[in-house]
Every structure is written in C-alpha cells, then in structure tokens.
Design a protein around this motif. Structure first.
Motif, short mmCIF file in Angstrom:
data_model
loop_
_atom_site.label_atom_id
_atom_site.label_comp_id
_atom_site.label_asym_id
_atom_site.label_seq_id
_atom_site.Cartn_x
_atom_site.Cartn_y
_atom_site.Cartn_z
N ALA A 113 44.73 40.17 40.03
CA ALA A 113 44.21 39.29 41.07
C ALA A 113 42.77 39.65 41.41
N PHE A 114 42.48 40.95 41.49
CA PHE A 114 41.13 41.41 41.80
C PHE A 114 40.15 40.89 40.75
N ASP A 115 40.53 41.04 39.48
CA ASP A 115 39.65 40.60 38.40
C ASP A 115 39.46 39.09 38.40
N GLN A 116 40.53 38.34 38.70
CA GLN A 116 40.40 36.88 38.77
C GLN A 116 39.39 36.48 39.84
N LEU A 117 39.53 37.09 41.03
CA LEU A 117 38.62 36.78 42.12
C LEU A 117 37.19 37.20 41.80
N MET A 118 37.03 38.37 41.22
CA MET A 118 35.71 38.85 40.83
C MET A 118 35.07 37.92 39.80
N ASN A 119 35.85 37.54 38.78
CA ASN A 119 35.29 36.75 37.68
C ASN A 119 34.84 35.36 38.15
N VAL A 120 35.56 34.77 39.09
CA VAL A 120 35.18 33.43 39.57
C VAL A 120 34.09 33.54 40.63
N HIS A 121 34.35 34.32 41.67
CA HIS A 121 33.50 34.25 42.85
C HIS A 121 32.21 35.04 42.74
N PHE A 122 32.23 36.14 42.01
CA PHE A 122 30.98 36.92 41.96
C PHE A 122 30.40 37.00 40.55
N ARG A 123 31.15 37.55 39.61
CA ARG A 123 30.61 37.69 38.24
C ARG A 123 30.22 36.32 37.67
N GLY A 124 31.12 35.35 37.82
CA GLY A 124 30.84 34.02 37.29
C GLY A 124 29.65 33.38 37.97
N THR A 125 29.61 33.43 39.29
CA THR A 125 28.51 32.82 40.03
C THR A 125 27.19 33.51 39.70
N PHE A 126 27.22 34.83 39.61
CA PHE A 126 26.01 35.60 39.30
C PHE A 126 25.42 35.17 37.96
N PHE A 127 26.26 35.15 36.93
CA PHE A 127 25.73 34.89 35.60
C PHE A 127 25.53 33.41 35.31
N LEU A 128 26.26 32.53 35.98
CA LEU A 128 25.96 31.10 35.84
C LEU A 128 24.60 30.81 36.45
N THR A 129 24.32 31.41 37.60
CA THR A 129 23.02 31.22 38.24
C THR A 129 21.91 31.78 37.37
N GLN A 130 22.16 32.94 36.78
CA GLN A 130 21.18 33.53 35.86
C GLN A 130 20.90 32.60 34.69
#
Length: 254
Positions: A113-130
C-alpha cells in the motif's frame, strides 16, 4: 472568471471526480483541455464530449501515473495531440490531479500500500512533472493536488498524507527552479469532498455528520468547490500566487 482563451491545460485523472470538475471549469473559463484516464476510456471520452459541448477543444489520453517508465511514450503521444489539434509544441497548465485512496491505520500499513501511494502521489507526480515541464510555456502554471490531511490528522491516513506532504515541499522547489521561465507552481489542498474517491470513507456511520460538525460552513465539500480554485490559480487574477498551499476545505478543524 474568464480569460483563459487559447490556453491549453493537461489534467491528469480528468475523467472523474475532482479532475473532471476541474477540466470542465477550465473549459468554461475558455481553456482547451487534454485529460488523462487510467483504464476507463469511455469516461474520458464522455468528458471530452462535455468540454466540446462548451465550445472548447479536448482530447483524452491514457496514462497510469504510477508507471514512470511509460512517461516518455506519454510525452510523445501528448506532443502529437498538441501538434495535431492545436498546432503547438507547448501547453500552459499542468494540473497534477490523479490519485488513489488507501486508508490503513499506521500499525497496519503494508509495504504494498505504501508503494502504491508513493508511486502515484509522489514519485509519479514528481517524474511526470519533470518529463513535461520543458513543454510548459513561459508564464504557465503547475498545480498539484494535496489534502487537508497534511494540516490535520485523521487516523488511517499516515501514508497517504505523508506522500501529499512531500508534494507540498516539491511545489516550493518547482516555483524556485522554474521561476526564471515565469512558471508559477501552487498546491490545492481540498478538505472532505463528496466524490466516488471518498464514497467508501464517507459511508461509515457517523463520519459525514462528524465532518460537517468540524467544518465552519457546516457541510462536506462538493467537486464544484475545488475546480474553480484551480481555475483561479491558472488565471491572470492568480498570477501573484506562487509556491503556495491553498486549502479549500470550508474551514475544517479550525
């Protein structure tokens, strides 16, 4: 509020909930919209039709924000859509809205669950913005979606709110590093909003009444309470707001 004519917005997770409302409110203010959906193409196409009925152009593209390895190919399909539909190589507003909801007491949070939340909300947003920031036009806007849960704590959201808290720091750095291009970056933090995203949580006995009692305006929010805030941040009237967390909660837990 109008004045977004000839502007193009990308709204992730724009096929439902707050994303759909934001896409429609941006269109009502004059913007054209590219929206993303994860799996439900029909929902995405329905929002496209609604935007077109408002007299604006719209395109729906598939995107799973948790899969960073797909972002280069998404950028290609997005760039193709910009060229074919608008004859442009840039866009104006990036609205990072896509999200998932997993509520677990701190002691029961799983690594999955932690990884799912991280991948969508932070990791995903960070690198999509990049990935997409080079395409944002000078003077453009980047808006991320946070939550009231970064200011007040409700048991069950330790992991979810932590990812959103990271986003709030990220936005400050975006504002600083993209400032030379006159790009503003802000974050909108909704309180409790009635959407399919929160339906399960609000269905628990007494929860909705409790939230109403803890909100100065005496009700739970609706999507129309949020889309206009994002639209304002994209407008000329919102030009001096930068690196800010704007909580739209009706005054929760004051």
């Amino acid at each position: 509020m109008h004045g977004l004519d000839n502007k193009i917005a990308l709204v992730t997770g724009g096929s439902r909930g707050l994303g759909r409302n934001t896409a429609l409110q941006l269109a009502r203010a004059g913007a054209d919209v590219v929206l993303t959906y994860r799996t439900n193409k029909a929902e995405g196409e329905e929002v496209v039709r609604e935007i077109q009925a408002l007299g604006r152009k719209a395109v729906a593209l598939p995107l799973d924000v948790s899969k960073v390895e797909t972002f280069d190919s998404f950028r290609e399909s997005f760039t193709k859509a910009l060229r074919e539909t608008w004859q442009r190589d840039s866009f104006d507003f990036l609205v990072n809205n896509a999200g998932i909801d997993i509520a677990q007491p701190f002691g029961q949070v799983t690594t999955e669950a932690f990884d799912q939340l991280m991948n969508v909300h932070f990791r995903g947003t960070f690198f999509l913005t990049q990935t997409l920031a080079p395409l944002v036009a000078e003077g453009g806007r980047i808006i991320c979606t946070s939550t009231g849960l970064t200011r007040f704590a409700i048991p069950g959201y330790a992991a979810y709110a932590s990812m959103k808290g990271a986003l709030e720091i990220f936005v400050k750095y975006l504002a600083k590093e993209l400032g030379p291009r006159k790009i503003r970056a802000n974050i909108v933090a909704p309180g409790a909003i009635e959407t399919d995203f929160t339906k399960e949580a609000l269905a628990h006995p007494g929860i909705e009444d409790f939230l109403k009692s803890q909100t100065a305006l005496g009700r739970v929010g609706v999507p129309d309470d949020i889309g206009g805030v994002v639209t304002f941040l994209c407008s000329e009237e919102g030009r001096w707001l930068n690196a800010q967390r704007v909580e739209a909660s009706g005054g929760m837990f004051l």
